[in-house]
Design an enzyme around this catalytic site. Structure first.
Site, PDB file in Angstrom:
ATOM      1  N   ASP A  35     -45.098  -6.056  20.740  1.00 17.30           N
ATOM      2  CA  ASP A  35     -46.096  -5.454  21.536  1.00 17.30           C
ATOM      3  C   ASP A  35     -47.367  -5.785  20.695  1.00 17.30           C
ATOM      4  OD1 ASP A  35     -47.174  -3.725  23.370  1.00 17.30           O
ATOM      5  OD2 ASP A  35     -46.342  -1.925  22.388  1.00 17.30           O
ATOM      6  N   ASP A  36     -48.524  -6.286  21.516  1.00 18.47           N
ATOM      7  CA  ASP A  36     -49.797  -6.462  21.230  1.00 18.47           C
ATOM      8  C   ASP A  36     -50.024  -7.601  20.299  1.00 18.47           C
ATOM      9  OD1 ASP A  36     -50.079  -4.214  22.872  1.00 18.47           O
ATOM     10  OD2 ASP A  36     -51.617  -3.093  21.422  1.00 18.47           O
ATOM     11  N   CYS A  75     -49.912  -3.616  28.926  1.00 19.49           N
ATOM     12  CA  CYS A  75     -48.468  -3.583  28.520  1.00 19.49           C
ATOM     13  C   CYS A  75     -47.638  -3.334  30.135  1.00 19.49           C
ATOM     14  CB  CYS A  75     -48.344  -2.255  27.814  1.00 19.49           C
ATOM     15  SG  CYS A  75     -48.877  -2.116  26.158  1.00 19.49           S
ATOM     16  N   LYS A 134     -39.036  -0.634  23.406  1.00 16.57           N
ATOM     17  CA  LYS A 134     -39.989  -0.168  24.356  1.00 16.57           C
ATOM     18  C   LYS A 134     -39.795  -0.500  25.919  1.00 16.57           C
ATOM     19  CE  LYS A 134     -44.862  -0.591  25.538  1.00 16.57           C
ATOM     20  NZ  LYS A 134     -46.189  -1.019  25.096  1.00 16.57           N
ATOM     21  N   HIS A 136     -41.775   1.559  28.861  1.00 13.66           N
ATOM     22  CA  HIS A 136     -42.983   1.756  29.441  1.00 13.66           C
ATOM     23  C   HIS A 136     -43.133   1.233  30.830  1.00 13.66           C
ATOM     24  CE1 HIS A 136     -47.616   1.933  28.253  1.00 13.66           C
ATOM     25  NE2 HIS A 136     -47.272   3.032  28.737  1.00 13.66           N
ATOM     26  N   HIS A 290     -47.820  -2.640  18.041  1.00 14.90           N
ATOM     27  CA  HIS A 290     -48.724  -1.617  18.517  1.00 14.90           C
ATOM     28  C   HIS A 290     -48.901  -0.598  17.712  1.00 14.90           C
ATOM     29  CE1 HIS A 290     -50.392   1.348  21.324  1.00 14.90           C
ATOM     30  NE2 HIS A 290     -50.201   0.368  22.425  1.00 14.90           N
ATOM     31  N   ASP A 342     -46.198  -9.302  24.876  1.00 20.86           N
ATOM     32  CA  ASP A 342     -46.622  -8.878  26.119  1.00 20.86           C
ATOM     33  C   ASP A 342     -48.024  -9.110  26.531  1.00 20.86           C
ATOM     34  OD1 ASP A 342     -47.581  -7.021  24.409  1.00 20.86           O
ATOM     35  OD2 ASP A 342     -46.679  -5.163  25.710  1.00 20.86           O
ATOM     36  N   HIS A 343     -48.802  -9.253  25.610  1.00 23.92           N
ATOM     37  CA  HIS A 343     -50.202  -9.832  25.909  1.00 23.92           C
ATOM     38  C   HIS A 343     -50.885  -9.953  24.606  1.00 23.92           C
ATOM     39  CE1 HIS A 343     -51.112  -5.748  24.884  1.00 23.92           C
ATOM     40  NE2 HIS A 343     -50.601  -5.290  25.658  1.00 23.92           N
ATOM     41  N   LYS A 368     -56.984  -8.145  24.314  1.00 21.61           N
ATOM     42  CA  LYS A 368     -56.075  -7.175  25.045  1.00 21.61           C
ATOM     43  C   LYS A 368     -57.139  -6.369  25.993  1.00 21.61           C
ATOM     44  CE  LYS A 368     -53.324  -2.598  24.749  1.00 21.61           C
ATOM     45  NZ  LYS A 368     -52.822  -1.802  23.631  1.00 21.61           N
TER      46      LYS A 368
END
Length: 600
Positions: A35-36, A75, A134, A136, A290, A342-343, A368
């Site tokens: 994540d991130d 996300c 996760k 979300h 994250h 994810d990004h 992001k």
């Protein structure tokens, strides 16, 4: 003579039969998403100060993608596109305004039941499917427990993890993430009502003015309502959003963040062990990296980049453990392993005490939530499959996270008809059977708004990128939206460009030198070809929203799909709140004995 011939043919028959069996054996899939994570954070993508030996090993034993693109820089929309193989606006998971991701677990927005995920397709092919970590993408629609958006309803037979996400409100003292300005306004309003009430009571008691008792009662109830609207959904966010579920049961509320990494890893390893004898799909969606950043004792203070570096080295260790588990069961040669983010990294997330808390995106501009700038959407992409994919191969063609959906379908033998897809099967590229990506054009969205288009002309190394608008960085001259912490996609938050900004990523990957008719002979052609591509793309969308006015008209029905990112669907609703116990007295801790038995 017959027996002699049979004796000679028998080994051949047996060998042929085994080959057929090997061909018919369905591969396993282990998908690992951080994540991130910034593309510049990983050793095999150029970082020489943070140690990532296990991720680097994954790349050296497999295929590394250097132009792997997320469908969105945030996300929820990125993950919706990844899961479905389609741009997020096709499923209503794209924003029309300020709210760009799901903010409350008890909102009614989420991935619609009408959408199909790669997990659902593989489940129909006989796969055991699991999501650890996760999600979300929503939980409930109309009532607590309907689980219309839940992973179990989207093809995952087993779910353990965070139905929401890890965010600062989950750890006291780490700050607030959700609608901070709204929280402050409600707090101030509550304070003003309280001060007003006390003042009026004093005036009435002292006899300075005649104040109606009914006015005091009204003022009291208005203050009570303002306090409730602020306190219940916001001050208790740790209880409402920071929970762990096993399938559809809340097993911890609020969650103990300190032990989360070990529990998620244990669940992922255990899923592989349970399903080692038949085809499985594991989507391991890490809570890292994250914020808030973890403080695991084994990694604290071990890196050269503070707590962020410590967390990233913990991520690498976790990935190494998953690889070790796959290999220990002899599954490597029949398992496609995939690693990504994810990004891009969150550039604006930092403070004086900890330093940089978000990722590094290398040479690429932005991060992001910054629309189509490369730093927010270009992510790591690594595939390993010994015996099927050549070790050490590098693919520099444009690819997308949305390509996983059709790739998994192809490898699972799923030939059933499907909806309009925006991804392509990656296997020809990964195996070296194709030199060019099928993505001649790629479309980069900021919410529902088409932000940029990428064109990779046939027969050319150039990758042109056209920006129709860009986010306004703040303060002026900064490299991100530091005043608001995340960039927005609409109104005064963006600058529209006419003519559009044009870059050639092959020669200028950092998007620092805009092309002009004087510097690029194909300038007019690029704009013309991308304009036609946009028209073709929009023709695949039942309804197009291109302006703020259109967005307001389509607030409940974007692209003939109900918009999941409206205020109505985002805000907290008590009757949708997942709860361990009797609402509103929600609270429980995961049984350590059960956890230890499932991860042993």
């Amino acid at each position: 003579m017959r027996f002699a011939m049979l004796a000679l043919l028998l080994p051949l028959i047996l060998t042929t039969g085994s080959d057929v069996s090997a061909v018919e054996q369905k591969p396993n899939f282990v998908l690992m998403m951080v994540d991130d994570l910034g593309i510049g954070d990983i050793g095999c993508y150029g970082n020489d100060t943070i140690r990532t030996p296990n991720i680097d090993r994954l790349a050296s034993e497999g295929v590394k993608l250097t132009q792997h693109i997320a469908a969105a820089p945030l996300c929820s929309p990125s993950r919706a596109a990844f899961m479905t193989g389609r741009y997020a606006l096709r499923s209503g998971m794209a924003s029309t305004g300020r709210v760009q991701v799901l903010l409350f677990l008890a909102g009614s927005g989420g991935l619609p039941a009408s959408e199909t995920t790669f997990a659902k397709r593989l489940q129909q092919q006989g796969y055991s499917t699991g999501l650890i970590g996760k999600w979300h993408l929503g939980v409930n629609c109309e009532s607590r427990g309907d689980h219309c958006h839940h992973p179990n309803q989207h093809g995952f037979s087993y779910f353990y993890g965070l139905p929401f996400t890890l965010f600062n409100d989950c750890v006291p003292g780490e700050g607030r993430d959700v609608l901070v300005d709204v929280q402050q306004t409600l707090q101030h309003l509550t304070f003003l009502f309280g001060v007003g009430l006390l003042t009026m009571v004093f005036v009435r008691v002292s006899g300075l003015l005649e104040v109606s008792l009914w006015f005091l009662v009204l003022l009291f109830f208005l203050g009570l309502v303002a306090a409730a609207v602020w306190y219940v959904p916001f001050a208790l966010l740790q209880t409402w959003n920071c929970i762990i579920m096993r399938n559809q049961e809340v097993i911890e509320q609020p969650m103990t963040v300190e032990t989360l990494p070990q529990r998620l890893l244990g669940e992922a390893q255990n899923f592989i062990k349970r399903n080692a004898d038949h085809p499985f799909l594991l989507f391991f969606s890490l809570a890292h990296i994250h914020t808030p950043l973890f403080k695991s004792p084994a990694f604290t203070g071990k890196s050269r980049h503070g707590r962020y570096g410590d967390n990233l080295e913990e991520v690498d260790w976790i990935i190494g453990k998953v690889i070790e588990t796959v290999d220990s069961f002899g599954l490597a040669n029949n398992t496609l392993m995939y690693f990504t983010s994810d990004h891009g990294g969150h550039l604006e997330d930092s403070n004086a005490h900890i330093g940089q808390k978000g990722g590094w995106n290398g040479i690429y501009k932005g991060g992001k939530a910054m629309g189509g700038w490369e730093g927010g959407i270009r992510v790591p992409g690594i595939f390993r499959w010994p015996g099927r994919l050549a070790a050490g191969r590098v693919v520099e063609e444009p690819t997308s996270l949305m390509d996983l959906y059709p790739t998994l379908k192809y490898l699972a033998g799923d030939k059933k008809p499907d909806r309009e897809l925006d991804g392509y099967n990656l296997m020809p590229l990964l195996e070296g059977k194709a030199a060019r990506s099928q993505h001649e054009f790629m479309f980069h969205y900021c919410g529902i708004y088409l932000n940029a288009v990428r064109w990779h002309p046939p027969g050319s190394d150039s990758v042109f990128k056209v920006h129709f608008f860009t986010p306004n960085f703040s303060p002026p001259g900064a490299g991100g939206c530091y005043d608001t912490k995340v960039c927005l996609c609409h109104g005064e938050h963006v600058t529209h460009h006419n003519p559009p900004l044009l870059f050639d990523l092959f020669h200028d990957p950092s998007e620092s030198r805009p092309l002009t008719p004087d510097t690029e002979p194909r300038y007019a052609e690029v704009l013309e070809r991308t304009a036609k591509a946009v028209m073709r793309h929009r023709s695949t969308l039942p309804q197009e929203v291109t302006s703020a006015d259109d967005a307001s008209k389509a607030s409940t029905d974007v692209h003939n799909v109900q918009n999941q990112m409206t205020w109505e669907k985002i805000l907290w609703r008590p009757w949708l709140q997942p709860c361990c116990g009797t609402f509103p007295f929600c609270g429980c801790k995961e049984d350590a004995a059960i956890y230890e038995s499932t991860t042993a």
